[in-house]
Write a protein that holds these residues in place. Structure first.
Motif, PDB file in Angstrom:
ATOM      1  N   GLY A  73       0.966  -1.081   0.133  1.00  0.00           N
ATOM      2  CA  GLY A  73      -0.625  -0.289  -0.006  1.00  0.00           C
ATOM      3  C   GLY A  73       1.095   1.412  -0.027  1.00  0.00           C
ATOM      4  O   GLY A  73       2.314   1.494  -0.366  1.00  0.00           O
ATOM      5  N   ALA A  74      -0.057   2.362   0.623  1.00  0.00           N
ATOM      6  CA  ALA A  74       0.961   3.236   0.766  1.00  0.00           C
ATOM      7  C   ALA A  74       2.582   3.622   1.125  1.00  0.00           C
ATOM      8  O   ALA A  74       2.662   2.814   1.970  1.00  0.00           O
ATOM      9  CB  ALA A  74       0.232   4.922   1.806  1.00  0.00           C
ATOM     10  N   TRP A  75       3.491   3.945   0.637  1.00  0.00           N
ATOM     11  CA  TRP A  75       4.777   3.758   0.972  1.00  0.00           C
ATOM     12  C   TRP A  75       5.288   5.674   0.940  1.00  0.00           C
ATOM     13  O   TRP A  75       4.724   6.605  -0.436  1.00  0.00           O
ATOM     14  CB  TRP A  75       6.030   3.243   0.398  1.00  0.00           C
ATOM     15  N   ALA A  76       6.361   5.655   1.182  1.00  0.00           N
ATOM     16  CA  ALA A  76       7.089   7.569   0.561  1.00  0.00           C
ATOM     17  C   ALA A  76       8.193   7.393   1.013  1.00  0.00           C
ATOM     18  O   ALA A  76       8.751   6.457   1.917  1.00  0.00           O
ATOM     19  CB  ALA A  76       6.560   8.574   1.177  1.00  0.00           C
ATOM     20  N   TRP A  77       9.320   8.062   0.078  1.00  0.00           N
ATOM     21  CA  TRP A  77      10.863   8.011  -0.243  1.00  0.00           C
ATOM     22  C   TRP A  77      11.174   9.589  -0.170  1.00  0.00           C
ATOM     23  O   TRP A  77      10.214  10.623   0.057  1.00  0.00           O
ATOM     24  CB  TRP A  77      11.259   8.232  -1.121  1.00  0.00           C
ATOM     25  N   VAL A  78      11.899   9.736   1.737  1.00  0.00           N
ATOM     26  CA  VAL A  78      12.803  11.165   1.245  1.00  0.00           C
ATOM     27  C   VAL A  78      14.129  10.936   1.573  1.00  0.00           C
ATOM     28  O   VAL A  78      14.729  10.154   2.199  1.00  0.00           O
ATOM     29  CB  VAL A  78      12.321  11.961   3.148  1.00  0.00           C
ATOM     30  N   GLU A  79      14.891  12.326   0.635  1.00  0.00           N
ATOM     31  CA  GLU A  79      16.057  12.440   0.524  1.00  0.00           C
ATOM     32  C   GLU A  79      17.008  13.781   0.909  1.00  0.00           C
ATOM     33  O   GLU A  79      15.558  14.213   0.883  1.00  0.00           O
ATOM     34  CB  GLU A  79      16.352  11.972  -0.728  1.00  0.00           C
ATOM     35  N   GLY A  80      18.015  14.049   1.383  1.00  0.00           N
ATOM     36  CA  GLY A  80      18.196  15.112   1.587  1.00  0.00           C
ATOM     37  C   GLY A  80      19.505  15.083   2.676  1.00  0.00           C
ATOM     38  O   GLY A  80      20.346  13.915   2.881  1.00  0.00           O
ATOM     39  N   SER A  81      20.043  16.197   3.344  1.00  0.00           N
ATOM     40  CA  SER A  81      21.624  16.087   3.495  1.00  0.00           C
ATOM     41  C   SER A  81      21.358  15.577   5.068  1.00  0.00           C
ATOM     42  O   SER A  81      20.341  16.058   5.550  1.00  0.00           O
ATOM     43  CB  SER A  81      21.872  17.566   3.680  1.00  0.00           C
ATOM     44  N   VAL A  82      22.092  14.423   5.881  1.00  0.00           N
ATOM     45  CA  VAL A  82      21.909  14.765   7.534  1.00  0.00           C
ATOM     46  C   VAL A  82      23.093  15.512   8.030  1.00  0.00           C
ATOM     47  O   VAL A  82      23.930  15.629   8.112  1.00  0.00           O
ATOM     48  CB  VAL A  82      21.824  13.860   7.531  1.00  0.00           C
ATOM     49  N   GLU A  83      22.397  15.820   9.152  1.00  0.00           N
ATOM     50  CA  GLU A  83      23.114  16.127  10.257  1.00  0.00           C
ATOM     51  C   GLU A  83      23.401  15.143  11.548  1.00  0.00           C
ATOM     52  O   GLU A  83      21.998  14.720  11.927  1.00  0.00           O
ATOM     53  CB  GLU A  83      22.487  17.422  10.867  1.00  0.00           C
ATOM     54  N   VAL A  84      24.775  14.932  12.255  1.00  0.00           N
ATOM     55  CA  VAL A  84      24.019  13.332  12.925  1.00  0.00           C
ATOM     56  C   VAL A  84      25.024  14.445  14.239  1.00  0.00           C
ATOM     57  O   VAL A  84      25.886  15.317  14.018  1.00  0.00           O
ATOM     58  CB  VAL A  84      25.851  13.144  12.806  1.00  0.00           C
TER      59      VAL A  84
END
Length: 136
Positions: A73-84
């Motif tokens: 069913g429903a799903w999403a992807w998200v991408e971007g920069s990451v801060e640790v």
């Protein structure tokens, strides 16, 4: 799907697979729980010594594929920069993260001690792109 729609989906669905770039350029994937903080960042808890943490310190980009509890069913992807964010700065954001994905902890002192013992960090992803844009 735009970034705001993806954030809305993540607020209700926390099971995900995080992809980071390994040193040789290949993707490294890990199952994670993800939430959305008050600033709209996607947040994930992990350990300081984890491969994903080392990968993100070298190359601060990630993509997360978020699945609904039923998988299909429903799903999403998200991408971007990451801060640790490392301890001690990560402690209160880790408390907030737990509340987002699991609710109230029965003993916050015990939780905080566990975060220190496990050398936990918070990954803070700034959403830049999201999808899917089509269903196929």
């Amino acid at each position: 799907m735009d970034v705001d729609q993806a954030r809305s989906f993540v607020r209700d669905n926390h099971r995900a697979v995080l992809a980071t770039r390994a040193a040789d350029g290949r993707l490294q994937q890990s199952p994670v729980l993800v939430g959305v903080d008050g600033d709209g960042h996607l947040v994930i808890s992990t350990r300081e010594a984890a491969y994903k943490t080392r990968n993100l310190r070298r190359d601060p980009w990630a993509q997360v594929c978020v699945l609904n509890d039923g998988f299909f069913g429903a799903w999403a992807w998200v991408e971007g920069s990451v801060e640790v964010v490392s301890l001690p700065d990560a402690m209160e954001p880790l408390v907030d993260y737990y509340r987002l994905v699991a609710g109230e902890h029965p003993d916050w002192d015990e939780y905080r001690e566990g975060m220190r013992a496990q050398r936990r960090v918070l990954l803070r992803l700034t959403p830049e792109r999201a999808g899917p844009d089509q269903q196929g």
